[in-house]
Scaffold this motif. Sequence first.
Motif, mmCIF file in Angstrom:
data_model
loop_
_atom_site.group_PDB
_atom_site.id
_atom_site.type_symbol
_atom_site.label_atom_id
_atom_site.label_comp_id
_atom_site.label_asym_id
_atom_site.label_seq_id
_atom_site.Cartn_x
_atom_site.Cartn_y
_atom_site.Cartn_z
ATOM 1 N N ASN A 156 0.841 -1.200 0.000
ATOM 2 C CA ASN A 156 0.000 0.000 0.000
ATOM 3 C C ASN A 156 0.879 1.254 0.000
ATOM 4 O O ASN A 156 2.111 1.167 -0.072
ATOM 5 C CB ASN A 156 -0.952 -0.017 1.202
ATOM 6 C CG ASN A 156 -0.216 -0.208 2.519
ATOM 7 O OD1 ASN A 156 0.880 0.322 2.721
ATOM 8 N ND2 ASN A 156 -0.799 -0.969 3.435
ATOM 9 N N ALA B 235 -1.530 1.434 -5.713
ATOM 10 C CA ALA B 235 -1.502 2.487 -4.697
ATOM 11 C C ALA B 235 -2.283 3.689 -5.220
ATOM 12 O O ALA B 235 -2.936 3.624 -6.265
ATOM 13 C CB ALA B 235 -0.052 2.850 -4.385
ATOM 14 N N TRP C 48 -7.502 -7.182 0.103
ATOM 15 C CA TRP C 48 -6.775 -6.340 -0.838
ATOM 16 C C TRP C 48 -7.736 -5.601 -1.761
ATOM 17 O O TRP C 48 -7.488 -4.446 -2.136
ATOM 18 C CB TRP C 48 -5.777 -7.162 -1.640
ATOM 19 C CG TRP C 48 -4.631 -7.652 -0.802
ATOM 20 C CD1 TRP C 48 -4.348 -8.939 -0.452
ATOM 21 C CD2 TRP C 48 -3.635 -6.854 -0.171
ATOM 22 N NE1 TRP C 48 -3.230 -8.987 0.343
ATOM 23 C CE2 TRP C 48 -2.770 -7.717 0.530
ATOM 24 C CE3 TRP C 48 -3.383 -5.479 -0.137
ATOM 25 C CZ2 TRP C 48 -1.676 -7.266 1.265
ATOM 26 C CZ3 TRP C 48 -2.296 -5.024 0.589
ATOM 27 C CH2 TRP C 48 -1.456 -5.907 1.274
ATOM 28 N N LYS D 266 -8.960 -2.625 0.028
ATOM 29 C CA LYS D 266 -7.927 -1.578 0.007
ATOM 30 C C LYS D 266 -7.981 -0.822 -1.309
ATOM 31 O O LYS D 266 -7.984 0.409 -1.350
ATOM 32 C CB LYS D 266 -6.555 -2.212 0.224
ATOM 33 C CG LYS D 266 -5.383 -1.233 0.271
ATOM 34 C CD LYS D 266 -4.707 -1.034 -1.071
ATOM 35 C CE LYS D 266 -3.927 -2.245 -1.503
ATOM 36 N NZ LYS D 266 -3.157 -2.004 -2.769
#
Length: 290
Positions: A68, A98, A237, A240
């Motif tokens: 990240n 990212a 993930w 995220k």
Amino acid sequence: MANVAFIGLGVMGYPMAGHLLRAGHELTVYNRTASKAAEWVVQHGGRACETPAQAAVDQDFVMVCVGNDHDLREVISGEHGVLKGIRSGAVIVDHTTASADVARELADLASRQGVGFLDAPVSGGQAGAEHGQLTVMVGGDAAVYDLARPVISSYARMVRLMGAAGSGQLTKMVNQICIAGLVQGLAEALNFARSAGLDGEAAMEVISKGAAQSWQLEHRHKTMLAGEFDFGFAVDWMRKDLGIVLDEARRNGAQLPVTALVDQFYADIQAMGGGRWDTSSLIARLKRDA
């Protein structure tokens, strides 16, 4: 052939680094868990270093694939980061998914040292990494991209420059928006087929030859029907990534109602204990009500 460092040997980076070595490049690796780097060297060759800065010394390219924004800043601009060891004229290629903001920030820091920087997130999952068939979306300077493309191609079937720094990350956000909607649609379709008394596999085989065809349908419908969710990108993930997408949408004004809803559905999967299940586990929310 180039001198290449690879920073981050997770489920994606581990096989990607292997493809680079098999393509004839000289490889140096770093991983936060040092035993993983040592394992890679035993399996493939090359050498391991104790810090990203040490790994970057005398390299032509430094490839990065970590978790990240925080991890990325630590390994590139941190106390022992890549920018502490890399030489002027070298290139950093960041494969982390990212934010576009961190890509622009790190590109600026690298530029001040005469170092090229490309944000180059990937799509294709673990299988794509293992088979060298990833799609790579790149942001950065065209001249730097031209230098790096032959190296990136060691593990990619598609590489494309999308624009200035941050454009690779923005394109990956588009990718994740598409996947979120596709997987939820597939989950609902399979659940509907089951509820209607249809043979789910037969239904998918028929519609896969028409306009409903997708990678997700072709590769995930059987395991979704079987309740098997150990085949790819984890829900944790994906959440995220969708958090990054929704933050960017709040800045640019894009309306993402379906993406926001699917993000909450993935939160439900996490609450069910499925944070490490793959993204196709959205069907588990529907099965519990069957």
